[in-house]
Design an enzyme around this catalytic site. Structure first.
Site, PDB file in Angstrom:
ATOM      1  N   ASP A  99      -3.434  10.109   7.860  1.00  0.00           N
ATOM      2  CA  ASP A  99      -3.457   8.851   8.601  1.00  0.00           C
ATOM      3  C   ASP A  99      -2.043   8.324   8.806  1.00  0.00           C
ATOM      4  OD1 ASP A  99      -3.131   8.323   5.867  1.00  0.00           O
ATOM      5  OD2 ASP A  99      -4.500   6.620   5.817  1.00  0.00           O
ATOM      6  N   ASP A 102       4.323   7.485   4.963  1.00  0.00           N
ATOM      7  CA  ASP A 102       5.090   6.285   4.622  1.00  0.00           C
ATOM      8  C   ASP A 102       6.345   6.747   3.861  1.00  0.00           C
ATOM      9  OD1 ASP A 102       5.435   3.492   4.321  1.00  0.00           O
ATOM     10  OD2 ASP A 102       4.346   3.465   2.443  1.00  0.00           O
ATOM     11  N   THR A 106       3.121  11.566  -0.598  1.00  0.00           N
ATOM     12  CA  THR A 106       1.787  12.173  -0.576  1.00  0.00           C
ATOM     13  C   THR A 106       1.807  13.519   0.146  1.00  0.00           C
ATOM     14  OG1 THR A 106       0.782   9.985  -0.585  1.00  0.00           O
ATOM     15  CG2 THR A 106      -0.638  11.819   0.077  1.00  0.00           C
ATOM     16  N   LYS A 130       6.034   5.862   9.390  1.00  0.00           N
ATOM     17  CA  LYS A 130       6.939   4.717   9.212  1.00  0.00           C
ATOM     18  C   LYS A 130       8.285   5.266   8.770  1.00  0.00           C
ATOM     19  CE  LYS A 130       3.666   1.371   7.297  1.00  0.00           C
ATOM     20  NZ  LYS A 130       3.333   0.676   6.036  1.00  0.00           N
ATOM     21  N   ARG A 164     -11.539  -0.418   7.802  1.00  0.00           N
ATOM     22  CA  ARG A 164     -11.424   0.966   8.277  1.00  0.00           C
ATOM     23  C   ARG A 164     -12.141   1.149   9.621  1.00  0.00           C
ATOM     24  NH1 ARG A 164      -9.322   4.244   4.139  1.00  0.00           N
ATOM     25  NH2 ARG A 164      -9.882   3.660   2.019  1.00  0.00           N
TER      26      ARG A 164
HETATM   27  P1  5GP Z   1       3.164   7.837   1.289  1.00  0.00           P
HETATM   28  O1  5GP Z   1       4.027   6.686   0.813  1.00  0.00           O
HETATM   29  O2  5GP Z   1       2.868   8.755   0.156  1.00  0.00           O
HETATM   30  O3  5GP Z   1       3.782   8.547   2.469  1.00  0.00           O
HETATM   31  O4  5GP Z   1       1.802   7.229   1.823  1.00  0.00           O
HETATM   32  C1  5GP Z   1       0.752   7.113   0.928  1.00  0.00           C
HETATM   33  C2  5GP Z   1      -0.453   6.446   1.437  1.00  0.00           C
HETATM   34  O5  5GP Z   1      -0.193   5.051   1.452  1.00  0.00           O
HETATM   35  C3  5GP Z   1      -0.967   6.753   2.832  1.00  0.00           C
HETATM   36  O6  5GP Z   1      -1.719   7.935   2.933  1.00  0.00           O
HETATM   37  C4  5GP Z   1      -1.843   5.522   3.042  1.00  0.00           C
HETATM   38  O7  5GP Z   1      -3.088   5.710   2.417  1.00  0.00           O
HETATM   39  C5  5GP Z   1      -1.068   4.426   2.318  1.00  0.00           C
HETATM   40  N1  5GP Z   1      -0.329   3.597   3.269  1.00  0.00           N
HETATM   41  C6  5GP Z   1       0.994   3.600   3.525  1.00  0.00           C
HETATM   42  N2  5GP Z   1       1.301   2.667   4.455  1.00  0.00           N
HETATM   43  C7  5GP Z   1       0.123   2.078   4.792  1.00  0.00           C
HETATM   44  C8  5GP Z   1      -0.226   1.032   5.706  1.00  0.00           C
HETATM   45  O8  5GP Z   1       0.587   0.444   6.441  1.00  0.00           O
HETATM   46  N3  5GP Z   1      -1.558   0.700   5.757  1.00  0.00           N
HETATM   47  C9  5GP Z   1      -2.507   1.302   4.994  1.00  0.00           C
HETATM   48  N4  5GP Z   1      -3.757   0.903   5.134  1.00  0.00           N
HETATM   49  N5  5GP Z   1      -2.207   2.292   4.125  1.00  0.00           N
HETATM   50  C10 5GP Z   1      -0.901   2.658   4.028  1.00  0.00           C
END
Ligand code: 5GP
Length: 180
Positions: A99, A102, A106, A130, A164
């Site tokens: 999805d 960030d 992950t 992002k 969602r």
């Molecule tokens: P990462 O920091 O590991 O790249 O992202 C981890 C997880 O954080 C994503 O898969 C998502 O579930 C959650 N996440 C990060 N940014 C957002 C956001 O702006 N909105 C939502 N709902 N979840 C986010």
């Protein structure tokens, strides 16, 4: 339901047309390959369902349900795999469907995990990215939209397991947007 968000950051229409483009690109890139699309749940469910139907190729669908582990995450990016794949992926072409990327922790963790299973190829497709928040330099081949540093909900993404089913993407607290 309390209204915690304002106008769409990405509309349904923009989403539909971008996913169509991604589908065409993936269809072009995966000709004659053994494509296994791995959806990362729960967040990717809506994007995954639309993307898979925009791809004009034989495709195997599979899923992983993951949960982040906040205490361990900062150090290692470790996520808990609640439900693993049902398909054998050795020698096959995995497209990991997320999805949002960030920090990148992950996808880095999942990429390492899936690489150990010796796929022929492994690429990442995400609806959202992002870039301003990235801590890890991960290679994401397919990106739907690059968005600013706001917490977004809808189109599969949640806030405390809600929103969602919102059919577009919105910033959770639009006041925060004004403040920046
Ligand atoms: P990462 O920091 O590991 O790249 O992202 C981890 C997880 O954080 C994503 O898969 C998502 O579930 C959650 N996440 C990060 N940014 C957002 C956001 O702006 N909105 C939502 N709902 N979840 C986010």
């Amino acid at each position: 339901m309390t209204q915690l968000f304002g106008k769409p950051l990405v509309t349904q229409e923009a989403m539909r047309s971008r996913i169509k483009e991604l589908g065409k690109e993936i269809t072009h890139d995966y000709q004659s390959q053994d494509l296994v699309m791995v959806g990362v749940l729960k967040g990717a469910f809506a994007f995954y369902a639309d993307l898979v139907r925009a791809i004009r190729l034989p495709v195997t669908v599979d899923f992983m349900i993951v949960k982040s582990q906040p205490n361990q995450r900062k150090l290692s990016g470790k996520v808990k795999v609640v439900t693993d794949l049902t398909e054998e992926v050795k020698g096959r072409d995995i497209l990991l469907v997320e999805d949002i990327v960030d920090s990148g922790l992950t996808v880095q963790y999942l990429t390492k995990l899936l690489s150990k299973r010796k796929p022929r190829s492994l690429r990442i497709c995400t609806l959202l990215s992002k870039p301003a928040r990235r801590q890890i330099d991960v290679n994401v081949e397919y990106i739907g939209f690059e968005i600013p540093n706001h917490y977004v909900v809808g189109y599969g993404l949640d806030y405390q397991q809600q929103y969602r089913n919102l059919p577009y993407l919105a910033v959770l607290d639009p006041k925060g947007m004004d403040a920046e």
